[in-house]
Design an enzyme around this catalytic site. Sequence first.
Site, PDB file in Angstrom:
ATOM      1  N   GLU A   1       5.553   4.865  -4.025  1.00  0.00           N
ATOM      2  CA  GLU A   1       6.138   3.633  -4.701  1.00  0.00           C
ATOM      3  C   GLU A   1       7.472   3.393  -3.850  1.00  0.00           C
ATOM      4  O   GLU A   1       8.673   3.799  -4.059  1.00  0.00           O
ATOM      5  CB  GLU A   1       6.747   4.130  -5.913  1.00  0.00           C
ATOM      6  CG  GLU A   1       5.361   4.174  -6.979  1.00  0.00           C
ATOM      7  CD  GLU A   1       4.494   2.974  -7.494  1.00  0.00           C
ATOM      8  OE1 GLU A   1       4.811   1.982  -6.873  1.00  0.00           O
ATOM      9  OE2 GLU A   1       3.588   3.197  -8.300  1.00  0.00           O
TER      10      GLU A   1
ATOM     11  N   HIS B   1      -3.597  -2.870  -4.782  1.00  0.00           N
ATOM     12  CA  HIS B   1      -3.755  -4.298  -5.390  1.00  0.00           C
ATOM     13  C   HIS B   1      -4.343  -5.157  -4.149  1.00  0.00           C
ATOM     14  O   HIS B   1      -5.287  -4.667  -3.342  1.00  0.00           O
ATOM     15  CB  HIS B   1      -2.341  -4.961  -5.848  1.00  0.00           C
ATOM     16  CG  HIS B   1      -1.790  -3.791  -6.762  1.00  0.00           C
ATOM     17  ND1 HIS B   1      -2.126  -3.764  -7.929  1.00  0.00           N
ATOM     18  CD2 HIS B   1      -0.828  -3.059  -6.448  1.00  0.00           C
ATOM     19  CE1 HIS B   1      -1.276  -2.818  -8.443  1.00  0.00           C
ATOM     20  NE2 HIS B   1      -0.546  -2.367  -7.494  1.00  0.00           N
TER      21      HIS B   1
ATOM     22  N   GLU C   1       4.042  -7.514  -4.663  1.00  0.00           N
ATOM     23  CA  GLU C   1       3.704  -6.186  -4.241  1.00  0.00           C
ATOM     24  C   GLU C   1       2.730  -6.255  -3.159  1.00  0.00           C
ATOM     25  O   GLU C   1       2.659  -5.492  -2.177  1.00  0.00           O
ATOM     26  CB  GLU C   1       3.290  -5.341  -5.340  1.00  0.00           C
ATOM     27  CG  GLU C   1       3.004  -3.856  -5.048  1.00  0.00           C
ATOM     28  CD  GLU C   1       2.556  -3.011  -6.201  1.00  0.00           C
ATOM     29  OE1 GLU C   1       2.410  -1.785  -6.148  1.00  0.00           O
ATOM     30  OE2 GLU C   1       2.525  -3.545  -7.614  1.00  0.00           O
TER      31      GLU C   1
ATOM     32  N   HIS D   1       2.344   1.501  -2.268  1.00  0.00           N
ATOM     33  CA  HIS D   1       2.532   0.718  -3.534  1.00  0.00           C
ATOM     34  C   HIS D   1       4.368   0.311  -3.466  1.00  0.00           C
ATOM     35  O   HIS D   1       5.201   0.797  -3.007  1.00  0.00           O
ATOM     36  CB  HIS D   1       2.226   1.246  -4.928  1.00  0.00           C
ATOM     37  CG  HIS D   1       0.935   1.430  -5.161  1.00  0.00           C
ATOM     38  ND1 HIS D   1      -0.080   0.363  -5.914  1.00  0.00           N
ATOM     39  CD2 HIS D   1      -0.060   2.227  -4.549  1.00  0.00           C
ATOM     40  CE1 HIS D   1      -1.452   1.007  -6.019  1.00  0.00           C
ATOM     41  NE2 HIS D   1      -1.202   1.951  -5.173  1.00  0.00           N
TER      42      HIS D   1
END
Length: 464
Positions: free
Chosen positions: A146, A10, A24, A79
């Site tokens: 994650e 991102h 995040e 992430h």
Amino acid sequence: MKKVWIDAGHGGKDSGAVGNGVKEKDIVLTVSLAIKRKLESDYEGVQVLLTRSTDVFLELKDRTNKANAAGADLLVSIHCNAGGGSGGFESYTYNGTNNAATTALQNELHTEIMSRLKQYRVIDRGQKKKNLHMCRESRMPAVLTENLFVDVAADAARLKRLEVIEALVSGHVAGIAKYLKLQKRTQQLPASGTINILGPATATVDQAKEWARTNKAPAEFVELAKLYWELAPERGGVDPAIAYVQFGHETGYMYRDGRSAAGIDASYHNPCGLKITTGGGDYQASAHKRFKDWREGITAHLDHLALYAGAAGYPKKETPDPRHFKYLRGTAKTVDALGAKWAPSSSYGTRLVTEIVKLRGSKGAEKTETGNNGEEATIELNGKKICSGVFVNGLVTAPVRAVADALGAKVGWDGKHATVNGKQIIGSQLKGDVTYAPVREVVEAADGNVVDWIGKVRKVIIQK
């Protein structure tokens, strides 16, 4: 040299998952930057390349195209998760392959990360496969991690704890190092003449004030010397002369020429560029910590230095230092060792040493011939002259484009200052049709190094 590609997911307009006061994009950037610092400082023969080092947006294809073009040996995409009920940690590889190397990388990463997260009662959601772009389009072994769920309150609370961030960083580093079979760097004894960060004051407050005045610092900066000498003995025993010189370096003698490149000023009461816990870009004002007053900011500065130096009792439980990460302890016991650790430049510590010697009055030290104002200086790269500059007030200034072009950097103009590789050159000045700036500022923006200054012949030696 092994190449590791770390992809912070991102960024910019794409915040990623958001919940419970956590974004995040901020968490993954903090983790990614720390992975680079720790992996390169702790292990030999490894270079860490980043998709992004600031809060910018990149398309998925641009991320994998860059990693593929660089010929990276592996890719890890960082992430955080959302929508996972009870939360936890999980890792992914591409579901269209059973590549043994990719499986080995996932095994090492997942095992090392979870071994550090168990003590914080993080749920292990397992090693999984999925059709994810970052794993599918990468030509090297690739794993996507994650790292907890921002919309699960318990996980979000964990992500706000320094020790959990540290666990994520150290877990990724250990997993990568095991997969690549990297060798730990051997600890070398400090070279003769290095300056220890910890110790009694090596100069007086009056000497510090005089040094500040010679650098045309504002009165507020001059008077804050007293606070360093007052607080240093109780904050790890840092030599206040070292911290005060760093204060001057990091703030441009407390913004005597205006705001910093990040857009922060004295109202932040931030003496050394400390960022908020989640980190962010070097040129992003919101990524920098705003302290309530100078006492709090200077205390945080001293605590951060004491942590780097490995002071007894550090890391501390009670500290205003927002980035008081355990993994930093003892990683730089001398001023010289701060290079490429506190700041990206390998010459960072050397520049501080030069000013520390000046503050101490250069007592017992040889003074290097530097030249007279207005004299011509030569800039050399790989033994060849690339341009001439002028020596003025201890600095060599030279045409920005000539230096940047020689280093293969991109030159621009933002309407006020020259830019090199997108970084604003604060010291740049337009003279006629040519923009000049201090050589060191241009070289470091171009990812080069100033390796020597030969005062007798007024020559600057740089390298890429």
